[in-house]
Scaffold this active site. Structure first.
Site, PDB file in Angstrom:
ATOM      1  N   ARG A 108       9.174   6.869 -14.487  1.00  0.00           N
ATOM      2  CA  ARG A 108       8.499   5.602 -15.158  1.00  0.00           C
ATOM      3  C   ARG A 108       7.333   5.353 -14.561  1.00  0.00           C
ATOM      4  O   ARG A 108       6.141   5.112 -14.791  1.00  0.00           O
ATOM      5  CB  ARG A 108       9.453   4.700 -15.109  1.00  0.00           C
ATOM      6  CG  ARG A 108      10.492   4.212 -16.306  1.00  0.00           C
ATOM      7  CD  ARG A 108      11.498   3.667 -16.108  1.00  0.00           C
ATOM      8  NE  ARG A 108      12.355   4.534 -15.101  1.00  0.00           N
ATOM      9  CZ  ARG A 108      13.217   5.526 -15.254  1.00  0.00           C
ATOM     10  NH1 ARG A 108      13.275   5.647 -16.344  1.00  0.00           N
ATOM     11  NH2 ARG A 108      13.644   6.259 -14.319  1.00  0.00           N
ATOM     12  N   THR A 109       7.391   5.188 -12.985  1.00  0.00           N
ATOM     13  CA  THR A 109       6.203   4.684 -12.416  1.00  0.00           C
ATOM     14  C   THR A 109       4.945   5.787 -12.464  1.00  0.00           C
ATOM     15  O   THR A 109       3.889   5.089 -12.695  1.00  0.00           O
ATOM     16  CB  THR A 109       6.567   4.635 -10.552  1.00  0.00           C
ATOM     17  OG1 THR A 109       7.795   3.566 -10.808  1.00  0.00           O
ATOM     18  CG2 THR A 109       5.496   3.903 -10.132  1.00  0.00           C
ATOM     19  N   LYS A 162       3.173  22.000   5.179  1.00  0.00           N
ATOM     20  CA  LYS A 162       2.576  22.914   6.514  1.00  0.00           C
ATOM     21  C   LYS A 162       2.484  21.546   7.757  1.00  0.00           C
ATOM     22  O   LYS A 162       1.960  22.074   8.741  1.00  0.00           O
ATOM     23  CB  LYS A 162       0.986  23.141   6.324  1.00  0.00           C
ATOM     24  CG  LYS A 162       0.873  24.102   5.004  1.00  0.00           C
ATOM     25  CD  LYS A 162      -0.571  24.460   4.988  1.00  0.00           C
ATOM     26  CE  LYS A 162      -0.908  25.367   3.676  1.00  0.00           C
ATOM     27  NZ  LYS A 162      -2.319  25.597   3.369  1.00  0.00           N
ATOM     28  N   ARG A 170       3.871   6.800  -3.190  1.00  0.00           N
ATOM     29  CA  ARG A 170       5.395   6.659  -3.105  1.00  0.00           C
ATOM     30  C   ARG A 170       6.179   7.406  -1.920  1.00  0.00           C
ATOM     31  O   ARG A 170       5.516   8.548  -1.741  1.00  0.00           O
ATOM     32  CB  ARG A 170       6.171   6.847  -4.433  1.00  0.00           C
ATOM     33  CG  ARG A 170       7.822   6.910  -4.317  1.00  0.00           C
ATOM     34  CD  ARG A 170       8.520   6.974  -5.412  1.00  0.00           C
ATOM     35  NE  ARG A 170       8.457   5.986  -6.184  1.00  0.00           N
ATOM     36  CZ  ARG A 170       9.128   5.817  -7.504  1.00  0.00           C
ATOM     37  NH1 ARG A 170       9.927   6.461  -7.828  1.00  0.00           N
ATOM     38  NH2 ARG A 170       9.090   4.556  -8.123  1.00  0.00           N
ATOM     39  N   HIS A 178       8.595  -2.596  -3.724  1.00  0.00           N
ATOM     40  CA  HIS A 178       7.967  -1.883  -5.085  1.00  0.00           C
ATOM     41  C   HIS A 178       7.444  -2.791  -6.238  1.00  0.00           C
ATOM     42  O   HIS A 178       7.696  -3.282  -6.778  1.00  0.00           O
ATOM     43  CB  HIS A 178       9.310  -1.109  -5.838  1.00  0.00           C
ATOM     44  CG  HIS A 178       8.846  -0.176  -6.855  1.00  0.00           C
ATOM     45  ND1 HIS A 178       7.556   0.026  -7.426  1.00  0.00           N
ATOM     46  CD2 HIS A 178       9.790   0.660  -7.775  1.00  0.00           C
ATOM     47  CE1 HIS A 178       7.809   0.846  -8.291  1.00  0.00           C
ATOM     48  NE2 HIS A 178       8.867   1.371  -8.198  1.00  0.00           N
TER      49      HIS A 178
HETATM   50  N1  ASP Z   1      13.051   3.456 -10.352  1.00  0.00           N
HETATM   51  C1  ASP Z   1      13.287   2.116  -9.061  1.00  0.00           C
HETATM   52  C2  ASP Z   1      12.722   2.642  -7.868  1.00  0.00           C
HETATM   53  O1  ASP Z   1      11.898   3.618  -7.646  1.00  0.00           O
HETATM   54  C3  ASP Z   1      14.867   1.805  -9.295  1.00  0.00           C
HETATM   55  C4  ASP Z   1      15.714   2.909  -8.819  1.00  0.00           C
HETATM   56  O2  ASP Z   1      15.296   4.114  -8.491  1.00  0.00           O
HETATM   57  O3  ASP Z   1      16.992   2.598  -8.876  1.00  0.00           O
HETATM   58  O4  ASP Z   1      13.093   1.971  -6.862  1.00  0.00           O
END
Ligand code: ASP
Length: 308
Positions: free
Chosen positions: A53-54, A82, A103, A131
């Site tokens: 999703r993100t 590397k 991320r 987040h």
């Molecule tokens: N998608 C969210 C996160 O990246 C929640 C999860 O992974 O549970 O934190």
């Protein structure tokens, strides 16, 4: 107030949050107000951990603003393999992009990386830390369904490792919200987060529970989270709590008719599929809100309109 980077929701005031949510609502109502505004601009995607999703909603958002993305791709296929440091990687990719989305599995990685770059850097999840862009779409969904003032919310599941929970709890402390935290004892909110919340909000605003039963009937919103298996140092510890906190129609028997059930997704078994077709379920709508909310965030950061 100027934000060059978005690292945690701690840095956001109520006015900052409302600016983003109002802009997202305007875009949601009429996306043409920002169409083409960021043509020729590029968003750098650096995902060192899995994401559906993100990552996809950031990509959709940037493209709907007229821009495009450059994607580091998987860690396996990048120079990280590397032995390149995160500091070097972000310094290189800032030369290719107008903003960066990061991320990373390590808590604090986004804060550290942001010190090396001049373009806006958005934290898309740093380990069990924060987040904040998820929080903005969570707040948007809460505001649409229940309003953000005089709200009673239950936040349930893995409160220890759940970064969406940490970010949401700090952001909600800007509003008139009673927060009930529901988890097994071993997965309670980190004590420093509880301490901070007490400093930021009246003591009456926060309660911790081991079961949802006692508070369910008072809730406007129930925010359910996944047990973060990948963060447990020991698989046995995970097995002891896995499957303990599940919501189904029977659990929701005493809920108010207008309860909104949310989940940042992905879910494993925390919410039974039978809840999906009820009026309670808002988690797919929540995921869809990721696009207008991230369009609003990117638009504000890329045009520097967060300077006020
Ligand atoms: N998608 C969210 C996160 O990246 C929640 C999860 O992974 O549970 O934190």
């Amino acid at each position: 107030m100027r934000h060059d980077h978005l690292i945690t929701s701690k840095q956001l005031s109520r006015a900052d949050i409302e600016t983003v949510l109002d802009h997202a609502a305007a875009i949601d109502a009429d996306p043409s107000i920002v169409a083409g505004r960021h043509a020729d601009e590029l968003l750098g995607l650096l995902f060192f951990e899995p994401s559906t999703r993100t990552k996809m909603s950031f990509e959709a958002a940037m493209k709907r603003l007229g821009g495009d993305v450059v994607d580091m791709g998987s860690v396996e296929s990048s120079s990280v393999k590397k032995g390149e440091s995160l500091a070097d990687t972000v310094r290189v990719i800032e030369g290719y992009a107008d903003a960066l989305v990061l991320r990373h599995p390590k808590q604090g990685a986004a804060a550290m990386a942001s010190e090396y770059v001049d373009v806006p850097l958005l934290n898309a999840g740093d380990g069990a830390g924060h987040h904040p862009t998820q929080t903005m779409l969570d707040l948007y969904t809460i505001r649409e369904n229940a309003g953000l003032d005089d709200l009673t919310i239950g936040i349930m599941g893995d409160l220890k490792y759940g970064r969406t929970v940490h970010s949401l709890a700090y952001a909600l402390s800007n509003f008139d919200v009673r927060q009930h935290f529901i988890s097994p004892e071993s997965l309670q909110l980190p004590r420093e987060v509880v301490y901070d919340l007490h400093q930021r909000q009246d003591h009456a605003g926060i309660r911790e529970h081991e079961s949802v039963d006692a508070v369910l009937s008072s809730l406007d919103v129930l925010y359910v989270t996944r047990i973060q298996r990948e963060r447990f140092p020991d698989e046995n510890e995970y097995q002891q709590v896995a499957g303990e906190y599940q919501i189904d129609l029977e659990t929701l028997d005493t809920a108010r008719d207008d309860l909104t059930v949310m989940h940042p997704l992905p879910r494993v078994d925390e919410i039974a599929p039978e809840v999906d077709d009820t009026e309670y379920a808002a988690y797919f709508e929540q995921a869809h809100n990721g696009v207008p909310v991230r369009m609003a965030l990117l638009d504000l950061l890329l045009t520097g309109e967060t300077d006020e």
